[in-house]
Design a protein around this motif. Structure first.
Motif, PDB file in Angstrom:
ATOM      1  N   VAL A 118      -6.357 -24.315  -8.127  1.00  0.00           N
ATOM      2  CA  VAL A 118      -6.654 -25.487  -8.938  1.00  0.00           C
ATOM      3  C   VAL A 118      -5.641 -26.573  -8.581  1.00  0.00           C
ATOM      4  N   ALA A 119      -5.894 -27.790  -9.068  1.00  0.00           N
ATOM      5  CA  ALA A 119      -5.052 -28.910  -8.645  1.00  0.00           C
ATOM      6  C   ALA A 119      -3.600 -28.723  -9.060  1.00  0.00           C
ATOM      7  N   PHE A 120      -3.375 -28.198 -10.284  1.00  0.00           N
ATOM      8  CA  PHE A 120      -2.012 -28.076 -10.795  1.00  0.00           C
ATOM      9  C   PHE A 120      -1.734 -26.633 -11.204  1.00  0.00           C
ATOM     10  N   PRO A 121      -1.322 -25.807 -10.244  1.00  0.00           N
ATOM     11  CA  PRO A 121      -1.151 -24.386 -10.558  1.00  0.00           C
ATOM     12  C   PRO A 121      -0.109 -24.123 -11.654  1.00  0.00           C
ATOM     13  N   LEU A 125      -0.570 -22.201 -15.303  1.00  0.00           N
ATOM     14  CA  LEU A 125       0.201 -21.110 -15.901  1.00  0.00           C
ATOM     15  C   LEU A 125       0.706 -21.525 -17.281  1.00  0.00           C
ATOM     16  N   MET A 126       1.093 -22.803 -17.390  1.00  0.00           N
ATOM     17  CA  MET A 126       1.578 -23.269 -18.685  1.00  0.00           C
ATOM     18  C   MET A 126       0.473 -23.176 -19.730  1.00  0.00           C
ATOM     19  N   TRP A 131      -1.455 -20.747 -24.585  1.00  0.00           N
ATOM     20  CA  TRP A 131      -2.435 -19.896 -25.276  1.00  0.00           C
ATOM     21  C   TRP A 131      -1.705 -18.745 -25.961  1.00  0.00           C
ATOM     22  N   MET A 132      -0.775 -18.119 -25.228  1.00  0.00           N
ATOM     23  CA  MET A 132      -0.035 -16.992 -25.794  1.00  0.00           C
ATOM     24  C   MET A 132       0.762 -17.430 -27.021  1.00  0.00           C
TER      25      MET A 132
END
Lengths: 563, 330
Positions: A118-121, A125-126, A131-132
């Motif tokens: 994706v554009a901003f890996p 992850l963030m 979400w967590m």
């Protein structure tokens, strides 16, 4: 092993016998928790989302069990209020909204697009960490007694109840940001990372659906954010904006809330429709009918979705004119939805239908979404809605759309992409059994609730008069059947990971780009941008009985030439 | 991260083909993010619009307690900081890293200046009890404007606006920085001229204003207020010193409408959320500053400074809307 991989030039890179793929690239838990690989993030989402689905499902079964008898069965009224709230909040915010985009979309989107990531890996992850964090807040609330406001947190009750509204609200606020960043990432990816040849109208329909969803995520979710901030300010500081005692307006909360939450319904259903579009064509061995109409209808649904929020407040004292306008706009959403359904049916017409698990779920989807969509028209009609508002009819309607639509499509997608994700095949027979149980159980549970609702049983009530007992009991038994279906699904999917048959690189004979990767995609997806063809032209692949797999005709030709 | 391809510069993500592609993606992502920020504020602006249309009198009455001068100074500070930010972006593109550092530092200082002024404003509101919801307890019981206010109420107002002469009652009223100051208007007039005329004047001017407030149109209120400098009862009450005096005293003679706290609730939400964004923007500037000092940027790659610049401009832009909507109500 090597003979199979030899048919896929991308896979030979790992050398003899060693298959380098995203699952083996980096070992240990830490390599997962710090990964920037969209596929791993997708899998992490999948695990977390399925866990929350389990939790929400347990609350659902408890709530249904409580309704086996009138009055108290297994819990008191206060607990009941908390449980249905937690069921709703967990299912909506933790599971369905992120659901297909975050788990399946993350895994599949760059692969389908022919991109490396994706554009901003890092942002991706963030999103997962957000979400967590949001999930932790919700979980903390569950452990400390939960909330009893219903998942909508309507004021003024949500500002006066003694339960823990603030942690849940903060949790949902954070989850909102997770959703925004996912949407933002996907939008930019689709705009900027398409490889040469991948024009907008060469994109698979799932990407159109995800794109439309991402636009809603980006444009609607901030409004939920501010609404929740206002709710927190109201509760923590007594700011008075929603408090009629201080000159505020509680209906304003409903407007704010639904300005997000109605488009959010399309965040839930649009990717589901995308999954179904992706499955119907290969399993009918026939090009999708009306590609452009399906693509445009996704965008149309996203656009209309912003204009109908007022239909949640037909009985909240809006002006008659506003009600009429919202009612008319609500009906108009059914047009693009119906376009999709007709195109799917036309795709199947005279196709060679293959009845495998993904297709079975796709059939379920069309049937259940059809019922869910049509009963939506009942609720969009002003006069009928006055009778049906806040009854089980509404409960049943949105379960037909959210469960019969989104969850079933999620299962369809999960079964469809499972071989690509993990390189293993599940038991087709058990998958069919589970699908049947879920389908039957679902209808028994929720069709009964249409009857209940039309007879006047209000939603969210702890008790009910004796005449409703039989319906409640049927509905509860149906939910057990459904639960059994999910238990079976969980067992055979886990079993497939351990002892499943080895899947080929393209077991369904699909022609979207993710099926050009080796059976488990490598960490970098594609070494070179893949050749972009028609996503639904099935003459591009050929079934090879020796491999029990589909092979790409152009790759085969290329290799023959090399020899 | 960038494993393959020796032509891949270090700052180019492995999944991008060219630097331009990465730059475009970053910029597009930032614009989308700014759209979400605008929508976040849009919710509050929507709330503002709804409550202002429901209770115009609250907004007309309450806005005078905001300090226009402070607001104006802050507006200038932010616009100036936007200018230095834009210069920094340009300098970064040209590779003048020392200039970038200096310009970013000035921008950062402006941010601190803004927050400092905002703090002074908030503190004054806090001291006067001009707060939200149930916390709204104006220190000088402003429910009856005609009621002569206690003279010592002037002291905090003066201290807050920094007027050199505490004895100059007109200044206090003109600054309009607290209900105390406004209520001073009546006694102030008594100090200035004939008490009898003043009593009459107060009664006379309160009547039409009250009628006007009953009207939906906020403009009506002002039609009852003579322009500054015109000799009339209102100007007699508070000698016009800065232009706004006529307004303050005009309102001061009206009853305080109900639910004034709604204005302060919205004021604190909007400026508070904006303040948080200023802090976020300053953090981003600090980050860009550190990276510039570390020598991360070259004429070929300064995307982060571009993006931070875009964000900072949005933060400024939101304030450009907040200032007139909250401080300059007519």
């Amino acid at each position: 092993m090597t003979t199979i991989d030899a048919t896929h030039p991308g896979a030979t890179r790992g050398g003899a016998g060693v298959e380098e793929n995203y699952l083996t690239h980096g070992k240990g838990l830490l390599s997962w928790l710090t990964t920037l690989d969209h596929k791993r993030i997708g899998v992490m989402y999948l695990i977390c989302l399925l866990s929350s689905f389990l939790l929400g499902g347990v609350f659902a079964l408890l709530v249904r069990t409580e309704h086996l008898t009138a009055g108290q069965t297994i819990m008191d009224a206060e607990t009941y209020n908390r449980y249905f709230t937690l069921h709703g909040a967990i299912m909506v915010f933790l599971f369905i909204i992120p659901g297909i985009p975050a788990a399946l979309g993350n895994f599949v989107l760059p692969l389908m697009l022919g991109a490396k990531d994706v554009a901003f890996p890092r942002l991706n992850l963030m999103s997962w960490y957000l979400w967590m964090t949001g999930a932790m807040f919700l979980l903390a609330s569950v452990l400390t007694g939960g909330v009893d406001t219903g998942w909508t947190f309507y004021t003024p009750y949500s500002t006066t109840t003694a339960t823990h509204v603030i942690p849940v609200t903060i949790g949902v606020f954070i989850l909102g940001f997770s959703s925004i960043f996912t949407g933002l990432n996907f939008t930019v990816t689709i705009h900027k990372l398409r490889p040469p040849g991948m024009t907008w109208f060469k994109m698979p329909l799932f990407l159109w659906a995800i794109y439309a969803t991402a636009l809603i995520q980006v444009l609607a979710t901030p409004v939920l954010g501010i609404t929740l901030l206002l709710l927190i300010a109201e509760r923590a500081m007594g700011i008075g904006i929603f408090d009629p005692g201080l000159g505020g307006d509680p209906v304003l909360y409903q407007h704010f809330f639904w300005f997000y939450s109605h488009p959010a319904v399309y965040i839930m259903i649009l990717p589901a429709m995308g999954v179904i579009s992706e499955i119907i064509a290969p399993f009918s061995r026939k090009a999708i009918f009306g590609y452009r109409f399906i693509a445009y209808s996704s965008i149309a649904i996203a656009a209309f979705g912003f204009l109908v929020w007022g239909h949640h407040m037909f009985t909240s004292g809006q002006s008659g004119l506003i009600n009429m306008v919202f009612s008319a706009l609500t009906f108009s959403v059914s047009i693009p939805s119906a376009i999709k359904v007709f195109n799917w049916l036309a795709t199947m017409y005279k196709g060679s239908i293959v009845l495998k698990a993904p297709m079975l779920y796709a059939f379920s989807f069309i049937f259940l979404f059809g019922i869910g969509g049509l009963t939506g028209l009942f609720l969009g009609a002003l006069s009928v809605d006055v009778h049906l508002h806040d009854t089980y009819f509404v409960v049943s309607h949105f379960h037909y759309v959210m469960f019969g639509g989104t969850v079933i499509a999620f299962l369809a997608g999960l079964h469809y992409w499972w071989p690509k994700m993990f390189g293993k095949m599940y038991s087709e027979r058990w998958a069919a059994v589970a699908c049947a149980l879920i389908f039957v159980g679902f209808n028994v549970t929720f069709f009964t609730q249409y009857v209940l609702g039309s007879q006047g049983m209000p939603r969210r009530y702890f008790n009910y008069p004796e005449q409703f007992a039989i319906y409640h009991q049927i509905s509860t038994y149906g939910s057990y059947v459904m639960g059994l279906g999910f238990v079976i699904t969980a067992i055979y999917l886990v079993q497939s990971l351990v002892a499943g048959r080895r899947a080929g690189a393209n077991p369904w004979g699909s022609t979207t780009l993710e099926w050009r990767t080796p059976r488990i995609p490598p960490w970098f997806n594609f070494e070179n941008p893949p050749p972009v063809g028609d996503p639904y032209d099935y003459s591009q692949v050929r079934y090879d009985p020796a491999l029990d797999d589909y092979v790409w005709v152009d790759q085969e030709r290329h290799e023959k030439k090399a020899i | 991260m960038s494993g393959h391809g020796s032509e891949h510069p270090e700052y180019l993500g492995h999944h991008y083909d060219t630097v331009e592609q990465q730059f475009d993606a970053g910029k597009f992502g930032m614009w989308l993010f700014l759209a979400t920020e605008v929508l976040l504020f849009a919710g509050l602006f929507c709330g503002y619009a709804i409550y202002r249309s429901h209770h115009p009198e609250v907004f007309i009455y309450a806005h005078q307690f905001l300090d226009k001068n402070m607001g104006a100074i802050n507006t200038i500070v932010l616009i100036f900081s936007s200018f230095t930010m834009a210069m920094a972006v340009r300098a970064a593109q040209l590779g003048k890293n020392r200039q970038v550092v200096a310009l970013l530092a000035v921008t950062l200082l402006c941010g601190f200046g803004f927050l400092g002024i905002k703090y002074v404003e908030y503190k004054a509101k806090w001291e006067h009890g001009l707060l939200w919801g149930t916390k709204y307890q104006p220190s000088e019981h402003g429910s009856h404007a005609e009621e002569p206010a206690v003279p010592h109420a002037a002291a905090p107002a003066v201290a807050q606006t920094g007027a050199p002469n505490p004895g100059h009652v007109g200044t206090i009223a003109e600054q309009g920085s607290g209900p105390g100051a406004v209520e001073q208007a009546s006694p102030a007039a008594q100090d200035h001229g004939s008490p009898a005329a003043q009593d009459h004047g107060a009664a006379a001017s309160s009547t039409p204003s009250a009628v006007a407030i009953g009207d939906p149109g906020p403009l009506d209120v002002h039609t009852n207020i003579p322009p500054p400098g015109v000799p009339s009862v209102t100007t007699a009450i508070a000698p016009d010193l800065g232009g706004a005096g006529g307004h303050v005293t005009g309102h001061a003679t009206t009853h305080e409408p109900n639910n004034v706290h709604l204005f302060f609730g919205i004021y604190f939400l909007l400026t508070g959320l904006h303040g948080l964004h200023v802090v976020a923007g300053m953090s981003a500037i600090t980050w860009a500053l550190v990276r510039t000092l570390r020598g991360d940027f070259s004429p070929g790659y300064s995307t982060p400074i571009d993006l931070v610049g875009l964000y900072w401009h949005l933060v400024d832009l939101v304030w450009i809307y907040l200032f007139p909507l909250l401080y300059l109500i007519h």
